[in-house]
Design a protein around this motif. Structure first.
Motif, PDB file in Angstrom:
ATOM      1  N   ILE A  42      38.112  40.237  38.247  1.00  0.00           N
ATOM      2  CA  ILE A  42      38.299  39.017  39.045  1.00  0.00           C
ATOM      3  C   ILE A  42      38.513  39.385  40.508  1.00  0.00           C
ATOM      4  O   ILE A  42      37.902  38.798  41.406  1.00  0.00           O
ATOM      5  N   ARG A  43      39.379  40.354  40.758  1.00  0.00           N
ATOM      6  CA  ARG A  43      39.649  40.763  42.146  1.00  0.00           C
ATOM      7  C   ARG A  43      38.399  41.321  42.821  1.00  0.00           C
ATOM      8  O   ARG A  43      38.156  41.061  43.987  1.00  0.00           O
ATOM      9  N   SER A  44      37.629  42.083  42.082  1.00  0.00           N
ATOM     10  CA  SER A  44      36.403  42.647  42.635  1.00  0.00           C
ATOM     11  C   SER A  44      35.438  41.533  43.051  1.00  0.00           C
ATOM     12  O   SER A  44      34.873  41.565  44.151  1.00  0.00           O
ATOM     13  N   GLY A  45      35.264  40.552  42.178  1.00  0.00           N
ATOM     14  CA  GLY A  45      34.393  39.422  42.503  1.00  0.00           C
ATOM     15  C   GLY A  45      34.910  38.636  43.691  1.00  0.00           C
ATOM     16  O   GLY A  45      34.149  38.254  44.582  1.00  0.00           O
ATOM     17  N   PHE A  46      36.228  38.412  43.720  1.00  0.00           N
ATOM     18  CA  PHE A  46      36.814  37.652  44.825  1.00  0.00           C
ATOM     19  C   PHE A  46      36.724  38.426  46.134  1.00  0.00           C
ATOM     20  O   PHE A  46      36.369  37.859  47.175  1.00  0.00           O
ATOM     21  N   THR A  47      37.024  39.724  46.098  1.00  0.00           N
ATOM     22  CA  THR A  47      36.953  40.546  47.311  1.00  0.00           C
ATOM     23  C   THR A  47      35.549  40.518  47.912  1.00  0.00           C
ATOM     24  O   THR A  47      35.396  40.482  49.135  1.00  0.00           O
ATOM     25  N   ALA A  48      34.543  40.496  47.049  1.00  0.00           N
ATOM     26  CA  ALA A  48      33.153  40.492  47.516  1.00  0.00           C
ATOM     27  C   ALA A  48      32.787  39.218  48.282  1.00  0.00           C
ATOM     28  O   ALA A  48      31.900  39.245  49.133  1.00  0.00           O
ATOM     29  N   ILE A 159      37.031  24.828  48.735  1.00  0.00           N
ATOM     30  CA  ILE A 159      36.821  26.069  49.509  1.00  0.00           C
ATOM     31  C   ILE A 159      38.165  26.680  49.898  1.00  0.00           C
ATOM     32  O   ILE A 159      38.378  27.891  49.748  1.00  0.00           O
ATOM     33  N   LYS A 160      39.098  25.859  50.367  1.00  0.00           N
ATOM     34  CA  LYS A 160      40.420  26.362  50.756  1.00  0.00           C
ATOM     35  C   LYS A 160      41.137  26.959  49.550  1.00  0.00           C
ATOM     36  O   LYS A 160      41.701  28.052  49.625  1.00  0.00           O
ATOM     37  N   SER A 161      41.094  26.280  48.421  1.00  0.00           N
ATOM     38  CA  SER A 161      41.760  26.784  47.208  1.00  0.00           C
ATOM     39  C   SER A 161      41.144  28.097  46.738  1.00  0.00           C
ATOM     40  O   SER A 161      41.857  29.008  46.322  1.00  0.00           O
ATOM     41  N   LEU A 162      39.818  28.189  46.784  1.00  0.00           N
ATOM     42  CA  LEU A 162      39.166  29.435  46.400  1.00  0.00           C
ATOM     43  C   LEU A 162      39.544  30.547  47.376  1.00  0.00           C
ATOM     44  O   LEU A 162      39.805  31.679  46.969  1.00  0.00           O
ATOM     45  N   GLY A 163      39.617  30.227  48.660  1.00  0.00           N
ATOM     46  CA  GLY A 163      40.014  31.217  49.667  1.00  0.00           C
ATOM     47  C   GLY A 163      41.437  31.715  49.484  1.00  0.00           C
ATOM     48  O   GLY A 163      41.792  32.802  49.948  1.00  0.00           O
ATOM     49  N   GLU A 164      42.268  30.934  48.780  1.00  0.00           N
ATOM     50  CA  GLU A 164      43.655  31.318  48.513  1.00  0.00           C
ATOM     51  C   GLU A 164      43.828  31.919  47.118  1.00  0.00           C
ATOM     52  O   GLU A 164      44.956  32.113  46.655  1.00  0.00           O
ATOM     53  N   LEU A 165      42.738  32.227  46.451  1.00  0.00           N
ATOM     54  CA  LEU A 165      42.818  32.747  45.090  1.00  0.00           C
ATOM     55  C   LEU A 165      43.675  34.014  45.005  1.00  0.00           C
ATOM     56  O   LEU A 165      44.374  34.227  44.015  1.00  0.00           O
ATOM     57  N   ASP A 166      43.669  34.824  46.051  1.00  0.00           N
ATOM     58  CA  ASP A 166      44.477  36.046  46.019  1.00  0.00           C
ATOM     59  C   ASP A 166      45.972  35.744  45.896  1.00  0.00           C
ATOM     60  O   ASP A 166      46.717  36.524  45.302  1.00  0.00           O
ATOM     61  N   ILE A 167      46.422  34.598  46.413  1.00  0.00           N
ATOM     62  CA  ILE A 167      47.827  34.198  46.262  1.00  0.00           C
ATOM     63  C   ILE A 167      48.142  34.006  44.781  1.00  0.00           C
ATOM     64  O   ILE A 167      49.156  34.493  44.275  1.00  0.00           O
ATOM     65  N   LEU A 168      47.247  33.317  44.086  1.00  0.00           N
ATOM     66  CA  LEU A 168      47.427  33.090  42.654  1.00  0.00           C
ATOM     67  C   LEU A 168      47.351  34.400  41.873  1.00  0.00           C
ATOM     68  O   LEU A 168      48.159  34.661  40.983  1.00  0.00           O
TER      69      LEU A 168
END
Length: 176
Positions: A42-48, A159-168
């Motif tokens: 998940i982190r790898s996909g989000f970081t990309a 978009i904002k919520s997805l951009g904050e996914l790292d917080i979750l």
């Protein structure tokens, strides 16, 4: 009957393998509920896609998940409830409305969404068994997150919520 011990051995092995997390998965505890997920994937996909997604967010003065209604101040007894609500929230509201013109970004979003769908199903099952109780504090925190989301138009909020996914993700990894 000669094949019975072999069948029993194979059947037992298959059951044991199915109970083990798959390669790269880790077990997270949210109260009494256990969830297996590949945080690295998940982190790898989000970081990309993080920079791309955050560049699309024109509103820098509002946060959906952050302080003063921080996830990091959730009591351990409320973690399952919040995780349950947030997995539903991300699958039903966020990922559904995050579409871009970039097929690479869309594929990464879809991959992350599929991981969250699995989490959502596991937590829903736990919730149905009354293992995942929601206290007033967790209900209020989620209502505030939802109010922050609904204060924006659907696309901007997603978009904002997805951009904050790292917080979750950070919050999930800090599970006791």
């Amino acid at each position: 009957m000669k094949g019975s011990p072999l069948f029993l051995c194979l059947f037992s092995t298959m059951c044991w393998v199915n109970l083990m997390p798959t390669a790269g998965n880790r077990i997270f505890h949210f109260g009494p509920c256990r969830v297996s997920m590949s945080m690295a994937e998940i982190r790898s996909g989000f970081t990309a896609i993080k920079a791309n997604i955050q560049a699309r967010d024109p509103i820098r003065t509002l946060s959906i998940l952050s302080y003063p209604h921080s996830l990091h101040k959730v009591k351990s007894s409320d973690r399952c409830c919040i995780a349950h609500h947030l997995s539903n929230f991300y699958v039903d509201k966020v990922f559904r409305h995050c579409k871009t013109e970039d097929s690479y970004v869309n594929r990464k979003i879809s991959s992350i969404a599929n991981s969250f769908l699995s989490v959502k199903r596991t937590l829903a099952h736990c919730h149905e068994q009354n293992k995942c109780m929601c206290g007033q504090e967790s209900t209020e925190k989620f209502k505030q997150i939802l109010a922050n989301y609904e204060a924006l138009d659907v696309t901007s909020a997603a978009i904002k919520s997805l951009g904050e996914l790292d917080i979750l993700l950070d919050w999930m990894e800090k599970s006791p």
